[in-house]
Scaffold this motif. Structure first.
Motif, PDB file in Angstrom:
ATOM      1  N   UNK B  75       0.785  -1.049   0.029  1.00  0.00           N
ATOM      2  CA  UNK B  75      -0.031  -0.126   0.092  1.00  0.00           C
ATOM      3  C   UNK B  75       0.965   1.301  -0.030  1.00  0.00           C
ATOM      4  N   UNK B  76       0.320   2.297  -0.606  1.00  0.00           N
ATOM      5  CA  UNK B  76       1.217   3.696  -0.604  1.00  0.00           C
ATOM      6  C   UNK B  76       0.910   4.232   0.718  1.00  0.00           C
ATOM      7  N   UNK B  77       0.054   4.145   1.503  1.00  0.00           N
ATOM      8  CA  UNK B  77      -0.073   4.561   2.667  1.00  0.00           C
ATOM      9  C   UNK B  77      -0.975   3.883   3.683  1.00  0.00           C
ATOM     10  N   UNK B  78      -1.161   3.975   4.941  1.00  0.00           N
ATOM     11  CA  UNK B  78      -2.146   3.396   5.627  1.00  0.00           C
ATOM     12  C   UNK B  78      -1.740   2.365   6.375  1.00  0.00           C
ATOM     13  N   UNK B  79      -2.442   1.886   7.347  1.00  0.00           N
ATOM     14  CA  UNK B  79      -2.006   0.528   8.311  1.00  0.00           C
ATOM     15  C   UNK B  79      -2.950  -0.357   8.013  1.00  0.00           C
ATOM     16  N   UNK B  80      -2.423  -1.656   7.830  1.00  0.00           N
ATOM     17  CA  UNK B  80      -3.297  -2.898   7.961  1.00  0.00           C
ATOM     18  C   UNK B  80      -2.938  -3.646   8.996  1.00  0.00           C
ATOM     19  N   UNK B  81      -3.495  -3.769  10.322  1.00  0.00           N
ATOM     20  CA  UNK B  81      -3.540  -4.504  11.490  1.00  0.00           C
ATOM     21  C   UNK B  81      -4.084  -5.894  11.669  1.00  0.00           C
ATOM     22  N   UNK B  82      -3.335  -6.765  11.380  1.00  0.00           N
ATOM     23  CA  UNK B  82      -3.784  -8.246  11.506  1.00  0.00           C
ATOM     24  C   UNK B  82      -3.384  -8.718  12.671  1.00  0.00           C
ATOM     25  N   UNK B  83      -4.466  -9.157  13.620  1.00  0.00           N
ATOM     26  CA  UNK B  83      -4.146  -9.505  15.017  1.00  0.00           C
ATOM     27  C   UNK B  83      -3.187  -8.817  15.771  1.00  0.00           C
ATOM     28  N   UNK B  84      -3.484  -7.325  15.628  1.00  0.00           N
ATOM     29  CA  UNK B  84      -2.658  -6.275  16.227  1.00  0.00           C
ATOM     30  C   UNK B  84      -1.210  -6.202  15.656  1.00  0.00           C
ATOM     31  N   UNK B  85      -0.856  -6.823  14.643  1.00  0.00           N
ATOM     32  CA  UNK B  85       0.353  -6.423  14.090  1.00  0.00           C
ATOM     33  C   UNK B  85       0.166  -5.762  12.811  1.00  0.00           C
ATOM     34  N   UNK B  86       1.002  -4.566  12.431  1.00  0.00           N
ATOM     35  CA  UNK B  86       0.846  -3.895  11.348  1.00  0.00           C
ATOM     36  C   UNK B  86       1.670  -4.536  10.292  1.00  0.00           C
ATOM     37  N   UNK B  87       0.779  -5.090   9.058  1.00  0.00           N
ATOM     38  CA  UNK B  87       1.335  -5.958   8.033  1.00  0.00           C
ATOM     39  C   UNK B  87       2.358  -4.791   7.231  1.00  0.00           C
ATOM     40  N   UNK B  88       2.027  -3.730   7.154  1.00  0.00           N
ATOM     41  CA  UNK B  88       2.480  -2.771   6.168  1.00  0.00           C
ATOM     42  C   UNK B  88       4.055  -2.768   6.265  1.00  0.00           C
TER      43      UNK B  88
END
Lengths: 362, 338, 326
Positions: B75-88
C-alpha cells in the motif's frame, strides 16, 4: 526387437565409455597446454561424453514415462485425454516434423557411428600423385581432395562438429538466456531496464563480425573457444523470450496465490514460473540449433573456424571451394550436408511449436 | 466505533486510511505526472468469524483492497493491522509466518491453478512452504482438506485441466484452507462460474465459515451474491467506501444513492412486486482524474452544488455509515457545512 | 509522438558509446599488439619501442581510449591502419558504399520477395503453392549464405557452360569497364551485383516470408476480419485493406532486427563473390590483426544497426496509432 536394440545401445555405451576413459587424460593435457590444435581424439572424447549423457537422459525420460503410464492405468478410462498424448498426436500428424526428427536422429547416429560408417580415415593423406582429386567412384564415393583424402569419410566425420556445436552452443545460449531473462522478468523495475538495454546493445552487434574479431585477435581457434563464442552471442533471443513469459506469468493468479502462501523467490521461480515457460524455451532452443550450426559453418568457411585437418562441413567447403568449377561435387556435397541438418532442426522446431502451441490446435 | 464488528468483540483485521496510488510516467525523463488513485483512504474492520462484503463496479479498486490487505501489493499509505500487527511494515520472514493465518481465493479458476502441478502438489504447497509434517502427514492433510471441500481424494494426482470450473474453484478453496487460516480474502470467487455452480460454491464457503469460525473479506460486483454470505457490507465507488452497514440494514434501508441504484439492479424473485429502477447515467469516471468533491456527483441523481466541491464526511447513524451530503442534510436537518 | 522519437534517439546514443567502449577494450585485452607485423626475431628492442611510440601504443589505455573517442566523434577519424599503411577512414570510405549498395539491393529483394510470397502463401493456406513455398522457404532459410552463393556461382558463373551468364567476382569488368559507354558501364555493374545481392536477398527473404505468412494468418483469424467479410467486402479488400495493414506492422520491426543478420551475411557473400566491401575489409583485418581497422568496422556496422533499428521504430510509431498517441 526392443531387446536387440537395447543390447546395441549398451554395446555402444560400453564402447563410448572406453573411448571416454582413453581420451580423458589426453584431453586434459590439451586443455591446459596452450594453443595446441585439438585433434580427432578430443572429438572422440566429446562425442562419447555426449553419447553417455544422452543415454542417461533417455533412461531417466523412459522411466519417467513408464511411471506415468502406470499411474494413468489407475485412472478411469473415460477421463479427459492426457495433455501429452494430444501433443504427441499433433506432432505425428505433421509429416514434415516427423521427417525433421528422423533427419536429426540419423545425424546423431552417423556422428556416433563415424568409425564404422566411414570407409577411410578422414585425415590420413593418400598418395598425393596417384590419388589426388579423383572423381567419384565405387571406392571413393565423393572422390578425393587435393591431399588425396576421401571426401565422403571427411563429410561423415564432419557431422560430429555440427552435432557438438549445435548441442553445446545452444545449451550455453539457452542456459545463459534463461538465467538473464529470468532475473529481468522476475525482478522487473530498474533491474529489468538495465538488463534489457544491455540485451539491446548485444543485439546491435553483427554476430559474425564480432566473433571474427575475437577469434582473430586471440589467435585461438580451438573448438571450445568457437562454441563458447557462438553461445555467448546467441542468448539474447532466449532472454527476451523468458523475460516476456515471466512477465506474463507474474500476472496470473496462481503466481499471486503462491505469494499469498508465503512462497520464497526460489520456489516462485523454479516451481511456478520456469516450468510454465519451458515449452517456448524448448521450441526456441530447437529453432536456434540451426542458427548456431550455420554460424560455425560460416566461420569455418572464412577459414576462422575449426582448423584442418579436422573435418567440419564448413572447412571442407573452404578447402575445396577452389575446385568449384571442376570437382564441384566436393564443396556442394559438404554444403548440402549442412543444409539437410539445419532443415532437419528447423522442421523439428516448427513441428514442436505447432504441436505445443494450443492456439494453433483445432 | 462501538458498533463496529458488532457480533464479535474481538477485532481480527483493522484497515486504517489505506491508500494505493499507482504512478503514471510520461515524457522524456519518465517523470511521474499523475497517480491512478485505485484505493483512496479507506478504513474498515473485520471481527473474528465475521464476513465483510465489499461491493462495487469493476475498476473501483476492490481487488486492490483485497491484495493490499494481504500485502500482495504494498500500500502507498495507511496501516493494516492483523491480529494487532501492522502488516505494512512487517519484515519478510515475519510476514511469511503471518501468511499461515490469512489466505486468498481467486476469481478465475483457470488461471489460479498452476497447470504444471498436480492437485496434491497445489494444495500441499502451503504445507511444504511452512514445513508442516512430513511427506506422509502432508498427503493425509491434503486428502482431508479435499474431502472437506467436496473433492474426491482419489483425484490427488490429477492435473487441474482435468477438472471442471466448479471443481477447480474447490481446489482453490482447499489450497486456501489447508493451513487452517483465520481469515480468507474471497476475490470474486464465483463470478467466473456458471450460475448453477455459484450457489454450490457459496454454500461451501458458508459451511466452512461456520465450521471453522473463518472471517472473510468477500469481494463481489453484485449485491445479490454478497447479501447471502455477509454480516456487514461495504459499498465502494472509485476507490472510496460510500456506505458501510449491517447486511440486513443495508438491504432494507440503503441510504447512499449509489447503493440504491445498485440494489435496484438486483432481480427480485417476486413477479407481483414492481420495482422502481434507478438507472445511472454515463460511465464510471477514470480513477486517473477522479471528480472533485464527492466522486459520485457526475452520475448522482440527487447531486447538489456542494457535492462538486467538498468531499462528504462520514456520517454514523447507529453503526450505519454513509458518506453523502444529501443524506447528511436529510438526517441531521442542517445543510452540510463547507 | 515527438517525445517518443526524441527519447528513442537519446536511448541510441549510450548504445553507440557502449558499442565503442566494449570494442575498444575487447581489442586491447587481446594478447599481442598491432605492430607485430613489423617485427622480426632479430629486431632491436629500441626500434620496437620507436614503432610503438609512433602509433601511440605506449600511452596508458585510458588516454588511448579518450583520444580515440575524441577522434571518432569530432573528426570522424578512426586512426591509421598499420597493415594497409593508410588512414582507416580512407579504406572505409572506399569499402562502405560498396557494402551499402549490396545490402540495400538485397534488402529491397528481401522485402519484395518475402512479403509477396508470404501474402500469397497465407491467402492460399494449405494449397500446393503454400506447401511448396513453405518447404522452399525453409530450405533457403536453413542454407548458409556461402553455400547458396557457391551454388549460384556454379550454375550461372562458370560451372555449367550453357548458363554461364554472370561474372564470378568483382564489381566491374576490370579490363573493359573503362572503355565502355555510360549505358554499358551501368549494365556491367548490374550483371556484377546481380548474383551477390540475390544470394544475400534470398536467404533473408525466406525468413521474412515465413514470418509474414504466420503474421497474416494470425490477423486473418481476428474478429475484425470476420466483420469485414460479414459486411460483404470482397476478399481482396478484406485481405489487403484490413489484413495487410495490421500484418505489416510487425514486419517493420523484424526488418530492423534483421539488419545485423544482413550485415553478417554480407561479410560472407562479399567473400564468396570477391566484392570489395566492408566484409572483405573485416576479414582482411582479422588475418592481419589490424586493430584500428577492426574497431572502425565493428563500430560502423554497429552504428548502422542502431540507426536502422531507430528508423524502424520511428516508422512503426508512424504506422501504429497506439504508439503515436502515447
Amino acid at each position: 526387437m526392443i531387446l536387440g536394440l537395447f543390447g546395441l545401445l549398451v554395446g555402444l555405451a560400453g564402447w563410448h565409455a572406453g573411448t571416454l576413459w582413453d581420451t580423458l587424460a589426453h584431453t586434459l593435457e590439451k586443455l591446459f597446454g596452450a594453443n595446441v590444435p585439438y585433434t580427432l581424439r578430443d572429438l572422440d572424447f566429446l562425442v562419447s561424453t555426449l553419447f553417455l549423457l544422452g543415454m542417461l537422459a533417455a533412461l531417466v525420460l523412459y522411466s519417467g514415462l513408464s511411471c506415468q503410464r502406470i499411474r494413468q492405468a489407475d485412472r478411469t478410462a473415460q477421463g479427459p485425454e492426457r495433455q501429452w498424448s494430444i501433443v504427441k498426436r499433433q506432432f505425428l500428424k505433421n509429416r514434415l516434423a516427423v521427417a525433421g526428427a528422423l533427419i536429426i536422429l540419423a545425424l546423431y547416429l552417423v556422428a556416433f557411428l563415424c568409425p564404422f560408417l566411414a570407409p577411410y580415415d578422414p585425415v590420413e593423406q593418400g598418395d598425393r600423385v596417384q590419388e589426388r582429386l579423383l572423381s567419384p567412384s565405387a571406392e571413393h564415393l565423393l572422390g578425393t581432395d587435393r591431399f588425396a583424402r576421401d571426401v565422403f569419410s571427411r563429410i561423415i566425420y564432419g557431422s560430429r562438429i555440427s552435432l557438438l556445436v549445435g548441442f553445446l552452443a545452444m545449451g550455453l545460449a539457452v542456459t545463459l538466456g534463461t538465467a538473464v531473462g529470468a532475473v529481468a522478468g522476475y525482478y522487473g523495475g530498474w533491474v529489468d531496464s538495465v538488463i534489457m538495454r544491455f540485451v539491446d546493445m548485444m543485439l546491435s552487434f553483427p554476430t559474425l563480425i564480432l566473433i571474427i574479431t575475437v577469434i582473430a585477435l586471440w589467435r585461438n581457434q580451438s573448438i571450445w573457444i568457437i562454441i563458447t563464442l557462438i553461445g555467448l552471442m546467441s542468448w539474447m533471443g532466449v532472454a527476451r523470450l523468458v523475460r516476456g513469459q515471466f512477465m506474463a506469468l507474474k500476472e496470473r493468479e496462481f503466481f499471486q496465490a503462491a505469494r499469498a502462501l508465503g512462497a520464497g523467490t526460489g520456489r516462485l521461480i523454479f516451481q511456478h514460473l520456469l516450468p510454465n515457460s519451458l515449452t517456448p524455451i524448448i521450441v526456441s532452443a530447437t529453432l536456434r540449433v540451426g542458427n548456431t550450426i550455420l554460424l560455425e559453418a560460416s566461420l569455418s568457411y572464412l577459414g576462422l573456424g575449426v582448423q584442418p585437418p579436422t573435418p567440419s562441413w564448413g572447412n571442407i567447403v573452404y578447402d575445396t571451394k577452389g575446385n568449384l568449377f571442376t570437382e564441384w561435387w566436393m564443396p556442394l556435397a559438404a554444403g548440402m550436408a549442412i543444409v539437410i541438418t539445419v532443415v532437419g532442426y528447423n522442421l523439428l522446431g516448427d513441428g514442436l511449436r505447432d504441436a505445443l502451441d494450443p492456439r494453433l490446435r483445432e | 466505533m462501538s458498533t463496529e464488528a458488532s457480533k464479535n468483540s474481538e477485532v481480527l483485521l483493522r484497515v486504517e486510511h489505506l491508500k494505493n496510488y499507482f504512478p503514471v510516467r510520461q515524457g522524456l525523463l519518465s517523470r511521474v505526472t499523475a497517480y491512478v488513485k485505485a484505493v483512496d483512504d479507506i478504513s474498515f474492520e473485520i471481527g473474528v468469524g465475521e464476513t465483510l462484503g465489499l461491493v462495487g463496479e469493476s475498476g473501483c479498486g476492490k481487488t486492490t483492497v483485497g491484495h493490499s490487505v494481504l500485502r500482495l501489493i504494498n500500500p502507498t499509505e495507511g496501516t493494516v493491522l492483523f491480529q494487532g500487527k501492522d502488516l505494512t511494515h512487517l519484515p519478510a520472514a515475519e510476514l511469511r509466518a503471518m501468511r499461515q493465518d490469512m489466505q486468498i481465493i481467486f476469481q478465475d479458476p483457470f488461471s489460479s491453478l498452476n497447470p504444471r502441478m498436480t492437485v496434491g502438489a497445489i494444495i500441499g504447497e502451503a504445507l511444504a512452504i511452512h514445513g508442516r509434517g512430513d511427506r506422509k502427514e502432508r498427503a493425509e492433510m491434503v486428502r482431508d482438506t479435499m474431502q472437506k471441500c467436496g473433492l474426491d481424494p482419489a483425484y490427488i494426482n490429477r492435473f487441474p485441466h482435468e477438472f471442471s470450473g466448479g471443481q477447480r474453484q474447490r481446489i482453490g478453496i482447499a489450497r486456501a484452507l489447508v493451513l487452517s487460516p483465520k481469515f480468507i480474502v474471497c476475490d470474486e470467487p464465483v463470478s467466473a462460474l456458471d450460475v448453477s455452480i455459484q450457489s454450490q460454491i457459496i454454500n461451501l464457503l458458508v459451511e466452512l465459515k461456520e465450521r471453522y469460525n473463518l472471517a472473510y473479506l468477500f469481494i463481489a460486483h453484485d449485491l445479490s451474491v454478497v447479501q447471502y454470505i455477509s454480516d456487514r457490507v461495504a459499498v465502494m465507488y472509485l476507490g472510496k467506501i460510500v456506505e458501510l452497514a449491517d447486511s440486513t440494514e443495508l438491504y432494507r434501508n440503503p441510504l447512499h444513492p449509489y447503493t440504491q441504484a445498485l440494489l435496484s439492479a438486483v432481480p427480485v424473485p417476486d413477479p407481483t412486486r414492481r420495482k422502481q429502477r434507478t438507472l445511472l447515467p454515463g460511465d464510471v469516471p477514470s480513477p486517473l482524474n477522479p471528480p472533485s468533491g464527492c466522486r459520485f456527483h457526475t452520475r448522482c441523481p440527487l447531486a447538489i452544488d456542494i457535492c462538486k466541491k467538498v468531499e462528504p464526511r462520514e456520517l454514523d447513524v447507529e453503526g450505519h455509515k454513509v458518506w453523502c451530503h444529501v443524506v447528511e442534510e436529510q438526517i441531521t436537518g442542517s445543510p452540510p457545512s463547507s | 509522438m515527438h517525445t517518443y522519437i526524441i527519447r528513442r534517439i537519446l536511448i541510441s546514443i549510450p548504445l553507440l558509446f557502449g558499442l565503442l567502449t566494449i570494442n575498444f577494450f575487447l581489442i586491447h585485452a587481446a594478447p599481442g599488439d598491432p605492430t607485430d607485423i613489423f617485427y622480426n626475431p632479430d629486431m632491436d628492442p629500441e626500434a620496437r619501442e620507436n614503432i610503438r611510440r609512433i602509433y601511440g601504443l605506449d600511452q596508458p589505455l585510458g588516454v588511448q581510449y579518450l583520444k580515440y573517442i575524441q577522434g571518432v566523434v569530432l573528426k570522424f577519424e578512426f586512426g591509421y591502419s598499420i597493415a594497409k599503411k593508410r588512414p582507416v577512414k580512407d579504406e572505409i570510405l572506399e569499402a562502405l558504399p560498396n557494402t551499402i549498395q549490396l545490402s540495400a539491393l538485397a534488402l529491397l529483394l528481401e522485402l519484395s520477395l518475402g512479403i509477396g510470397i508470404g501474402i500469397l502463401a497465407a491467402v492460399k493456406q494449405q494449397s500446393t503453392f503454400d506447401n511448396a513455398t513453405r518447404v522452399t522457404a525453409l530450405t533457403f532459410y536453413s542454407m548458409p549464405s556461402f553455400y547458396l552463393g557457391l551454388v549460384l556461382l556454379f550454375l550461372f558463373a562458370g560451372g555449367v557452360s550453357a548458363t554461364h551468364w554472370f561474372p564470378a567476382s568483382g564489381m566491374v569488368d576490370i579490363v573493359r569497364h573503362e572503355s565502355m559507354s555510360t549505358l554499358g558501364r551501368l549494365g556491367d555493374r548490374a550483371i556484377h551485383i546481380f548474383l551477390p545481392s540475390l544470394t544475400l536477398g534470398i536467404g533473408a527473404a525466406a525468413g521474412i516470408s515465413r514470418y509474414m505468412r504466420g503474421e497474416l494468418l494470425e490477423v486473418i483469424r481476428q474478429d475484425y476480419m470476420r466483420t469485414a467479410r460479414a459486411k460483404g467486402l470482397t476478399e481482396r479488400v478484406v485481405v489487403f485493406k484490413h489484413g495487410l495493414r495490421n500484418a505489416l506492422m510487425p514486419i517493420i520491426t523484424i526488418m530492423g532486427l534483421s539488419l545485423p543478420f544482413l550485415f553478417s551475411g554480407a561479410v560472407i557473400v562479399e567473400q564468396v563473390f570477391g566484392w570489395p566491401g566492408m566484409g572483405r575489409v573485416a576479414v582482411d583485418a582479422a588475418f592481419q590483426r589490424d586493430y584500428s581497422m577492426f574497431l572502425a568496422v565493428n563500430l560502423i556496422f554497429g552504428a548502422m544497426v542502431v540507426v536502422g533499428n531507430l528508423v524502424a521504430d520511428i516508422l512503426y510509431a508512424m504506422v501504429d496509432p497506439r504508439v503515436r498517441l502515447s
